[in-house]
Design a protein around this motif. Structure first.
Motif, PDB file in Angstrom:
ATOM      1  N   LEU A   1       0.876  -1.173   0.000  1.00 22.33           N
ATOM      2  CA  LEU A   1       0.000   0.000   0.000  1.00 22.33           C
ATOM      3  C   LEU A   1       0.908   1.216   0.000  1.00 22.33           C
ATOM      4  O   LEU A   1       1.890   1.262   0.741  1.00 22.33           O
ATOM      5  CB  LEU A   1      -0.872   0.026   1.249  1.00 22.33           C
ATOM      6  CG  LEU A   1      -1.711  -1.205   1.527  1.00 22.33           C
ATOM      7  CD1 LEU A   1      -2.418  -1.063   2.873  1.00 22.33           C
ATOM      8  CD2 LEU A   1      -2.707  -1.433   0.414  1.00 22.33           C
ATOM      9  N   LYS A   2       0.574   2.187  -0.824  1.00 21.84           N
ATOM     10  CA  LYS A   2       1.422   3.368  -0.929  1.00 21.84           C
ATOM     11  C   LYS A   2       0.552   4.617  -0.810  1.00 21.84           C
ATOM     12  O   LYS A   2      -0.404   4.796  -1.553  1.00 21.84           O
ATOM     13  CB  LYS A   2       2.147   3.355  -2.276  1.00 21.84           C
ATOM     14  CG  LYS A   2       3.109   4.489  -2.468  1.00 21.84           C
ATOM     15  CD  LYS A   2       3.853   4.325  -3.781  1.00 21.84           C
ATOM     16  CE  LYS A   2       4.855   5.437  -3.977  1.00 21.84           C
ATOM     17  NZ  LYS A   2       5.589   5.286  -5.221  1.00 21.84           N
ATOM     18  N   LYS A   3       0.911   5.448   0.137  1.00 20.41           N
ATOM     19  CA  LYS A   3       0.217   6.727   0.360  1.00 20.41           C
ATOM     20  C   LYS A   3       1.199   7.836   0.057  1.00 20.41           C
ATOM     21  O   LYS A   3       2.289   7.894   0.631  1.00 20.41           O
ATOM     22  CB  LYS A   3      -0.254   6.812   1.817  1.00 20.41           C
ATOM     23  CG  LYS A   3      -0.750   8.166   2.244  1.00 20.41           C
ATOM     24  CD  LYS A   3      -2.044   8.515   1.584  1.00 20.41           C
ATOM     25  CE  LYS A   3      -2.538   9.851   2.089  1.00 20.41           C
ATOM     26  NZ  LYS A   3      -3.358  10.524   1.120  1.00 20.41           N
TER      27      LYS A   3
ATOM     28  N   THR B   1       4.485   3.621   3.141  1.00 22.11           N
ATOM     29  CA  THR B   1       4.296   2.330   2.489  1.00 22.11           C
ATOM     30  C   THR B   1       4.145   1.221   3.519  1.00 22.11           C
ATOM     31  O   THR B   1       4.882   1.169   4.496  1.00 22.11           O
ATOM     32  CB  THR B   1       5.502   2.012   1.578  1.00 22.11           C
ATOM     33  OG1 THR B   1       5.680   3.079   0.665  1.00 22.11           O
ATOM     34  CG2 THR B   1       5.274   0.737   0.799  1.00 22.11           C
TER      35      THR B   1
ATOM     36  N   TYR C   1      -5.060   4.799  -0.468  1.00 23.07           N
ATOM     37  CA  TYR C   1      -3.775   4.204  -0.826  1.00 23.07           C
ATOM     38  C   TYR C   1      -3.810   3.691  -2.257  1.00 23.07           C
ATOM     39  O   TYR C   1      -4.846   3.233  -2.738  1.00 23.07           O
ATOM     40  CB  TYR C   1      -3.453   3.003   0.076  1.00 23.07           C
ATOM     41  CG  TYR C   1      -3.250   3.343   1.519  1.00 23.07           C
ATOM     42  CD1 TYR C   1      -1.986   3.645   2.005  1.00 23.07           C
ATOM     43  CD2 TYR C   1      -4.316   3.349   2.405  1.00 23.07           C
ATOM     44  CE1 TYR C   1      -1.790   3.951   3.346  1.00 23.07           C
ATOM     45  CE2 TYR C   1      -4.131   3.654   3.745  1.00 23.07           C
ATOM     46  CZ  TYR C   1      -2.869   3.953   4.206  1.00 23.07           C
ATOM     47  OH  TYR C   1      -2.683   4.251   5.526  1.00 23.07           O
TER      48      TYR C   1
ATOM     49  N   THR D   1      -6.572   5.372  -6.221  1.00 21.83           N
ATOM     50  CA  THR D   1      -6.441   4.999  -4.820  1.00 21.83           C
ATOM     51  C   THR D   1      -7.699   4.280  -4.354  1.00 21.83           C
ATOM     52  O   THR D   1      -8.773   4.410  -4.958  1.00 21.83           O
ATOM     53  CB  THR D   1      -6.217   6.234  -3.926  1.00 21.83           C
ATOM     54  OG1 THR D   1      -7.323   7.133  -4.089  1.00 21.83           O
ATOM     55  CG2 THR D   1      -4.915   6.928  -4.281  1.00 21.83           C
TER      56      THR D   1
END
Length: 163
Positions: free
Chosen positions: A10-12, A20, A52, A69
């Motif tokens: 998951l990347k924000k 991450t 995310y 996202t």
């Protein structure tokens, strides 16, 4: 029913900061990614409720990142389905049609540079006729052979676009 392990993340992205979360998971023959027991739905615990991008990285496939996202919280069970459309991946680059209406990550990124090209074919020649758990075994049948080379060649010049 298990194909192989994979990494799910998951990347924000917020301004200059990137947050991450990653975890190992199991890829099953039906395309479903589960917890490492092979049957429990994949869940991320202790993530902050937020939006995310989702990404998947397999050992010899291109990294696939979601094109949009998804909102996650501690109760979210289903995260994202990449198989429905090529447009479900960032830039539509890393997915290939596996069969009518089903999309999956492009195979052949043996050297993990997020593109499939001649360098990956060279890796197959270096391991040709090897058996076992090899990065160059693209179709995951336990043998590095001409079938693997053909799969890489079929996906040549495809790149991930995910960072």
């Amino acid at each position: 029913a298990t194909v192989d392990w994979t990494l799910v993340g998951l990347k924000k992205v917020s301004g200059n900061d990137t947050l991450t979360f990653t975890k190992a998971a199991i890829l099953n023959t039906d395309g479903l990614i589960t917890e490492t027991d092979g049957s429990t739905s994949l869940r991320f615990y202790n993530v902050l409720e937020d939006d995310y991008y989702v990404y998947i990285k397999h050992r010899n496939h291109l990294k696939v990142m979601s094109s949009s996202t998804v909102h996650l919280n501690s109760n979210t069970i289903e995260i994202y389905d990449f198989t429905l459309s090529v447009s479900n991946s960032l830039n539509g680059n890393a997915l290939v049609q596996l069969k009518e209406g089903v999309w999956g990550a492009a195979a052949g990124d043996i050297n993990i540079d997020e593109q499939v090209n001649a360098h990956d074919v060279n890796s197959i020649w270096n391991q040709f006729n090897s058996t076992g758990y090899e990065w160059s075994d693209i179709n995951l049948d336990g043998v590095v052979d001409d079938i693997d080379k053909q799969l890489v060649w079929k996906n040549r010049n495809i790149f991930s676009g995910a960072d």
